[in-house]
Enzyme design. Sequence first.
Site, PDB file in Angstrom:
ATOM      1  CB  SER A   1     -17.744  18.332 -28.530  1.00 54.73           C
ATOM      2  OG  SER A   1     -18.418  17.125 -28.106  1.00 54.73           O
TER       3      SER A   1
ATOM      4  CE  LYS B   1     -21.564  19.295 -32.328  1.00 55.21           C
ATOM      5  NZ  LYS B   1     -20.946  19.438 -31.110  1.00 55.21           N
TER       6      LYS B   1
ATOM      7  CB  SER C   1     -20.110  15.453 -30.158  1.00 49.43           C
ATOM      8  OG  SER C   1     -20.305  16.797 -29.818  1.00 49.43           O
TER       9      SER C   1
HETATM   10  N1  GLN Z   1     -17.078  13.674 -25.380  1.00 52.23           N
HETATM   11  C1  GLN Z   1     -18.112  14.203 -24.320  1.00 52.23           C
HETATM   12  C2  GLN Z   1     -19.184  13.694 -24.280  1.00 52.23           C
HETATM   13  O1  GLN Z   1     -19.598  12.806 -24.787  1.00 52.23           O
HETATM   14  C3  GLN Z   1     -18.031  15.722 -24.889  1.00 52.23           C
HETATM   15  C4  GLN Z   1     -19.421  16.191 -25.645  1.00 52.23           C
HETATM   16  C5  GLN Z   1     -19.494  17.579 -25.973  1.00 52.23           C
HETATM   17  O2  GLN Z   1     -18.355  18.286 -25.608  1.00 52.23           O
HETATM   18  N2  GLN Z   1     -20.639  17.814 -26.414  1.00 52.23           N
HETATM   19  O3  GLN Z   1     -20.317  14.136 -23.317  1.00 52.23           O
END
Ligand code: GLN
Length: 482
Positions: free
Chosen positions: A178, A79, A154
């Site tokens: 994420s 990532k 994400s």
């Molecule tokens: N959907 C969550 C957010 O937008 C998770 C993000 C993450 O785990 N990096 O913060």
Amino acid sequence: MSEFSFVSIKDYQTALLNNQTTCVAVVEYYLSRIEANKHLNAFLEVYSEEALERAKQLDEERLAGKSLGKLHGVVVGLKDVISYKNHKLSAASKILENYTAVYNATAVEKLLADGAIIIGRQNCDEFAMGSSNENSAFGKVLNAADNSRVPGGSSGGSAVAVQAGLCMISLGSDTGGSVRQPADFCGVIGLKPSYGRISRYGLIAYASSFDQIGIFSKTVEDAALVLEVIAGTDGYDSTVSESPVENYLASLTDDKKYKIAYIKQTLEHPSLNEEIKNAIFQFIEQLKSAGHSVEAIDFEYLDYIVPTYYVLTTAEASTNLSRYDGVRFGYQSKSPENDLTEFYKNNRSEAFGKEVKRRIMLGTFVLSALYYDSYFTKAQQVRRIVSDRANEIFAEYDALISPNSPIPAFKVGEKSNDATEMYLADIYTVFANLAGIPGISLPLFDSAFGIPFGIQIMTDKMKESQLLNLSKQMVQIAGKNF
Ligand code: GLN
């Protein structure tokens, strides 16, 4: 090589040792898959030549009889928030578009030391903020099972890369879901270890007290093996646990029966899709038939955990992201400026995307003198309640199960204009990050419209062996062959 199939890393390595394939052939295969699936936009950059060169070296070493690393020949994607020396690192943001990493993340260092091949840098939501991968400055990622749907976020690119067979393993990051939520949307395994299990050195910070590197794989065995390699103490990150790294792969064979709980409020929640709810209830019966006990418990504060997560993570993000000012690195505006403040303003307002700006502002607000106590302090108190409740639960039960998401993969654009709705869908994943416990997403179900979805298992901190062992058992109970 036109076709390539293996069940797990171990199978692949056996094929290598039996001279049935080579690392070069396998890298060529993945490169051709990446090329054929460009429309998914899973990779921001592919290290074709480098990966082939490394594969060649590994083949030579193997043929020369050298001792092989645990991840010998394993093709991994990263990532775009994980630092890989001398390679670009952008957090899918315009502000870091031309930034080159100057050191390796500890996880990357360990992957390389054990023989992995890094094939490319994967698309994600900007600074890991989002649940649909629609917040990348470099375009959205498409779900390979249905291109009209999001892959989740994400770490969307990382999930899709494993889903579509563009690499064997991806490393993502999980601050509030994420890794687990995109794994759920894409029908792959997503493991978020305990906070402090894997070093965060070289991981771009979003909310440092929540962030954790996570693993995408197709089998529980592979997730266990990769965790074994990348977990453990690190002189560069004092938040890493001293707890010994276990032999996670070996722990999979145990057939221990577990005491499992689910929080009643999670399965009764009005936002939960009926199909997911029914699948989980049915599966609970299967778990019981297989000899595990499953009991309903209460957690009356479920509806407070998403707001708590967003207050705390935006607060941490607003401080973490203050370093991107364009002075020593990153985007520099061409607009004229009169003073230093204007220089910062131009750089930051031109290069950060909408969602990142929203979170920086929200975070700055909750940390401001007038509101600190009513938001930040309050949210810290709720975090303590969550973690106390987690301790109570795990004093009595081995594991907690829940959905990963209230809904399966939704349509591209369906939620992009409603930030609150998108945030609320994090209801099942943020508990683990607030409490620092590990969670895994297992793709056990298929929806009526052909989109996969899964179940989440959580255990107490540093109980990854148990988490993975139960995962393996659940895969078998569900009658899946991965
Ligand atoms: N959907 C969550 C957010 O937008 C998770 C993000 C993450 O785990 N990096 O913060």
